[in-house]
Design an enzyme around this catalytic site. Structure first.
Site, PDB file in Angstrom:
ATOM      1  N   GLU A  94      57.027  49.614  57.762  1.00 18.37           N
ATOM      2  CA  GLU A  94      55.971  49.226  56.834  1.00 18.37           C
ATOM      3  C   GLU A  94      55.894  47.705  56.739  1.00 18.37           C
ATOM      4  O   GLU A  94      56.876  46.997  56.962  1.00 18.37           O
ATOM      5  CB  GLU A  94      56.208  49.825  55.450  1.00 18.37           C
ATOM      6  CG  GLU A  94      56.123  51.339  55.413  1.00 18.37           C
ATOM      7  CD  GLU A  94      54.722  51.857  55.685  1.00 18.37           C
ATOM      8  OE1 GLU A  94      53.782  51.025  55.719  1.00 18.37           O
ATOM      9  OE2 GLU A  94      54.563  53.073  55.863  1.00 18.37           O
ATOM     10  N   GLY A  95      54.716  47.218  56.401  1.00 18.85           N
ATOM     11  CA  GLY A  95      54.481  45.791  56.371  1.00 18.85           C
ATOM     12  C   GLY A  95      54.781  45.150  55.034  1.00 18.85           C
ATOM     13  O   GLY A  95      55.236  45.786  54.079  1.00 18.85           O
ATOM     14  N   ARG A 129      41.391  42.595  61.768  1.00 19.49           N
ATOM     15  CA  ARG A 129      42.671  43.105  62.255  1.00 19.49           C
ATOM     16  C   ARG A 129      42.511  43.582  63.694  1.00 19.49           C
ATOM     17  O   ARG A 129      41.625  44.376  63.995  1.00 19.49           O
ATOM     18  CB  ARG A 129      43.166  44.249  61.366  1.00 19.49           C
ATOM     19  CG  ARG A 129      44.522  44.792  61.787  1.00 19.49           C
ATOM     20  CD  ARG A 129      45.146  45.613  60.691  1.00 19.49           C
ATOM     21  NE  ARG A 129      46.371  46.254  61.102  1.00 19.49           N
ATOM     22  CZ  ARG A 129      47.153  46.970  60.295  1.00 19.49           C
ATOM     23  NH1 ARG A 129      46.805  47.121  59.025  1.00 19.49           N
ATOM     24  NH2 ARG A 129      48.262  47.525  60.731  1.00 19.49           N
TER      25      ARG A 129
END
Length: 858
Positions: free
Chosen positions: A238-239, A648
């Site tokens: 996860e970021g 993105r």
């Protein structure tokens, strides 16, 4: 009754009068941690993060009168008029003439940070003296209250006006006075103590008492656990912004636990007062109220759990995160600067403001505190084997979704405290068990996070895991699911028997090979380090929201002996449901994360240099106003003269969820023309070739649409570094603990300390600065289903931007179904868990824009 003071002020006021007219008594406040008893009856303390009471509670009877005016975010005055205390109860070290003459006296002591403030002389009729320590009264008649209502109400009025005008400043203390203070656990312990009440000036057990105070008069350490710590993490991969989002979910759990703890403590106080009245033969009070932030009810005051500690949120370390790509220059700098390898939360966000909302500490400080603090319960566990991990926690908790009928029908869930064999027998006979304790085969999420050594030991001791097998030739593990438990399992090798075909009875029989449960070693998210948990809870809930998690922790901890559970590790915190913004707003947690002021300063410098439409003369006059004042309406938005967008690329290209660059250029030119600006700030993880292609495409589309030049601006790191070296007169340096310190002459030859230049090498720092720049734009276009775009929208909503200026996303194709809605050639993100419009003007907005008129609207 309410006085709004500075966030760092921690004041403790004791009011005592030596005249006793009748038998009004005050019961000791002995059940609340960190409050010496019985001489401290009521305090003036800062509890902005507890918000346990939402109304004035008056418990009045024939033997006691208590007033609790409480308001979240304010400093609360609790007062008492009492007779002279018994001998040895209170010991003023100055102004002995006051006690000798029988005159009323007021003790006023403040503590700010690690220093003990000096004592103030308030006015002639009331002398101030330094209060040294208290000792629990073992006998004698308790102090009594005056029965003069007029005097009581008059005193309240005087104190209200007086305290509202009293300047609370950081007082200095002489070195000699500081030497008289015994430090129990160092700065960390005093910081933790300031969360609940002003830090106690006490000595650790076995140490020398305070100078000038006899040993029998010194305050003893309470034999109760002062704090409980809740550590959390998220699954690997996860970021940054998901971890930033999860903190709101866990912070709400901490807030609910502390509110419940404070409420139970007050109920016990009421019960103590009522029992004392019954012992003296007085009738019970006809009506008493207890209240929390959400409800009020009659006080039953029959709590069976005697301890009400403070819950502290421990922030996880930043380790290996997705989308953090370190350049060769950054890797080289990490070898020279250890602080750059593990950047703390205090480097990204304003940690001081965060600490004013709830008890919180960094993971590194938590480790230091765990190594330093003595165990108030003694040696709780006799370990036969040597500890192999640097960190050892009491419990690891994993929560997952369950749609079984039993999960839907259970009113509450608790992890029972029993031996592993008894729990296994109970689970074999019952189907409504919502929490498995020390049952590794029944908790696939925990099993996926085991260390390699623990995985080799797990199949032999606990019957293996039905979702994982060992390669007989290589000895490697073939994982069949991801840590969150929501992915598809990989295909198993042919010729091997699937463990899923084994019955649960067979697994439990093999689990009995190990007679005792010896704990489990797991990876902290991002493979930061190995953490060992002595107990494992695996809960299955139909609704895993903050109130149910808080209730589960409360019931599970209360069911065990006191002191058995002091550290809880919430594994995979992203499994908690996202709370509604209204709930966070009511809990004063919606705007608890402020971007660090130094990072905002870099972002404002970039805006004024590259994105402002003002000319040089206007820029020189209004630069300070723009940096401090921010967006003061549509006029200032136009002054910034730019829009922002998030494109993105990378993984979204493979998922076919990224817009083509040519179409993105058309979107940008159209929106710039619509808002009357000529610059667009682009946040993207694309390559340099993609940035060059987008810049050329915008120029071509702009030339075809208008004679005005339309350009896009990227956060180019070398350019920003040159700008900082050229323009910053004073650079702010980052110390090893993550705090900033202003330092002149950063270009001093031979200086190699960390500064803003090296700070920008970290990808997380630059990404947060980009969020800040995009949040200040006049208009924003995001990428659908991107956490980065959602983080920008969140900041924009809290700043007061209208929702329609932040919700647009790039249309991937012409289908409106895949973009959440399409109207007039625009696609919009789904309105989900965004701050409520109309209530966005919050403390965060006032913090960011101090010169903003509260009456103005965007």
């Amino acid at each position: 009754m309410h006085c709004q003071l500075g966030g760092q002020a921690r004041a403790l006021i004791f009011l005592m009068f030596e005249s006793c007219r009748n038998s009004w008594h005050v019961s000791p406040w002995s059940s609340v941690p960190f409050l010496p008893s019985p001489c401290l009856f009521f305090s003036f303390s800062a509890l902005p993060f507890l918000h346990p009471l939402s109304q004035l509670i008056a418990c009045r009877g024939s033997s006691a009168t208590w007033l609790f005016p409480v308001s979240s975010g304010t400093l609360v005055l609790r007062y008492a008029l009492a007779a002279s205390p018994p001998r040895g109860t209170m010991r003023p070290s100055t102004n002995p003439r006051t006690a000798e003459e029988g005159r009323p006296w007021l003790i006023h002591a403040t503590q700010t940070g690690p220093q003990t403030a000096s004592v103030l002389s308030l006015f002639p009729a009331v002398n101030a003296g330094f209060f040294s320590a208290c000792r629990q009264h073992r006998g004698g008649r308790p102090p009594c209250l005056l029965n003069h209502r007029r005097l009581l109400l008059g005193l309240v009025s005087v104190l209200t006006v007086f305290l509202s005008c009293l300047p609370f400043t950081n007082a200095t203390v002489s070195p000699a006075a500081l030497q008289d203070v015994c430090y129990a656990f160092g700065n960390i312990s005093r910081k933790l103590s300031s969360f609940l009440v002003p830090s106690r000036v006490t000595c650790p057990r076995g140490a020398t008492p305070l100078s000038g105070v006899e040993a029998q008069d010194s305050l003893e350490h309470p034999e109760i656990p002062d704090f409980r710590f809740l550590v959390y993490d998220v699954k690997n991969g996860e970021g940054f912004h998901l971890q930033k989002e999860v903190i709101y979910r866990v912070a709400l759990v901490i807030s609910l636990l502390n509110a419940r703890s404070a409420q139970q403590g007050r109920m016990t106080d009421v019960h103590t007062a009522e029992k004392a009245r019954e012992d003296r033969g007085h009738p019970q009070a006809s009506h008493m109220l207890c209240a929390s932030s959400s409800f009020s009810h009659a006080c039953s005051a029959r709590s069976t759990f005697p301890f009400f500690p403070m819950w502290v949120l421990v922030l996880p370390p930043w380790c290996r995160l997705a989308h953090w790509h370190f350049s060769e220059e950054t890797i080289t700098a990490m070898a020279e600067n250890s602080w750059l390898k593990h950047v703390r939360w205090g480097t990204f966000f304003d940690f001081q403001d965060l600490g004013e909302r709830l008890p919180v500490m960094e993971y590194e400080d938590f480790l230091t505190y765990q190594l330093m603090r003595p165990d108030p319960w003694g040696e709780r566990r006799q370990r036969k084997e040597k500890q192999t991990t640097p960190v050892e926690l009491d419990v690891v908790l994993s929560v997952r979704f369950s749609s079984t009928p039993s999960s839907r029908s259970l009113p509450f869930c608790a992890c029972l405290s029993s031996r592993a064999s008894e729990i296994a027998d109970e689970q074999a006979q019952r189907d409504d068990v919502c929490c498995n304790v020390n049952d590794l085969p029944g908790c696939p999420q925990i099993h996926a996070a085991l260390t390699p050594q623990e995985r080799q030991r797990a199949p032999a001791q606990r019957g293996g895991d039905p979702r994982e097998e060992i390669d007989e030739q290589t000895g490697e593990f073939n994982e069949g699911h991801n840590p969150s438990g929501d992915g598809e399992r990989e295909k198993r090798k042919p010729g091997r028997r699937s463990d899923t075909s084994r019955s649960r009875k067979e697994i439990q029989e093999e689990a009995k090979v190990s007679d005792t449960w010896s704990g489990v070693s797991l990876w902290l998210a991002g493979f930061c380090e190995t953490v060992r948990a002595l107990e494992m809870w695996c809960a299955s809930l139909y609704i895993a929201d903050a109130p149910r998690i808080a209730d589960l922790l409360w019931r599970s901890v209360a069911e065990r002996p006191p002191g058995a559970i002091q550290t809880v590790w919430l594994k995979f915190g992203e499994n908690l449901l996202v709370p509604w913004p209204d709930v966070l707003l009511d809990a004063h947690l919606l705007d608890m994360l402020h971007v660090h002021p130094k990072l905002r300063q870099i972002g404002d410098l970039f805006i004024n240099k590259f994105l402002s439409n003002r000319d040089k003369t206007e820029t020189g006059k209004g630069e300070r106003a723009s940096t401090e004042g921010g967006t003061e309406g549509d006029e200032n938005l136009a002054k910034h003269g730019y829009i922002a967008a998030h494109l993105r690329r990378t993984d979204f290209l493979y998922l076919k969820r990224s817009v083509p660059l040519q179409r993105a250029a058309a979107y940008l030119v159209s929106r710039m023309k619509e808002h009357g600006v000529f610059k667009a700030f682009i946040c993207t993880d694309g390559s340099e070739d993609e940035k060059r292609e987008l810049r050329d495409a915008v120029r071509r589309v702009g030339d075809a649409a208008s004679s005005s030049p339309y350009t896009v601006v990227f956060f180019d790191l070398p350019t920003v570094r040159r700008l900082m070296i050229k323009t910053l007169e004073a650079s702010s340096h980052v110390s090893d603990d993550g705090s900033f310190h202003d330092l002149k002459a950063v270009e001093t030859p031979g200086y190699s300390g960390p500064n803003h230049i090296s700070l920008l090498l970290h990808p997380g720092i630059t990404a947060l600065i980009e969020v800040w720049i995009a949040a200040r734009a006049a208009y924003f276009i995001g990428t659908k289903d991107s956490r980065f775009s959602q983080a920008i929208r969140w900041e924009r909503h809290l700043m007061g931007h209208p929702l329609d200026s932040s919700l647009e996303v790039f249309c991937v194709d012409s289908s409106p179904d895949q973009t959440g809605g399409q109207a007039q050639g625009k696609c919009f993100a789904t309105k989900s868990h965004d701050p409520p419009e109309g209530r966005s003007r919050s403390e965060l907005r006032r913090k960011y824009w101090p010169s903003l008129d509260p009456s103005s609207t965007l």
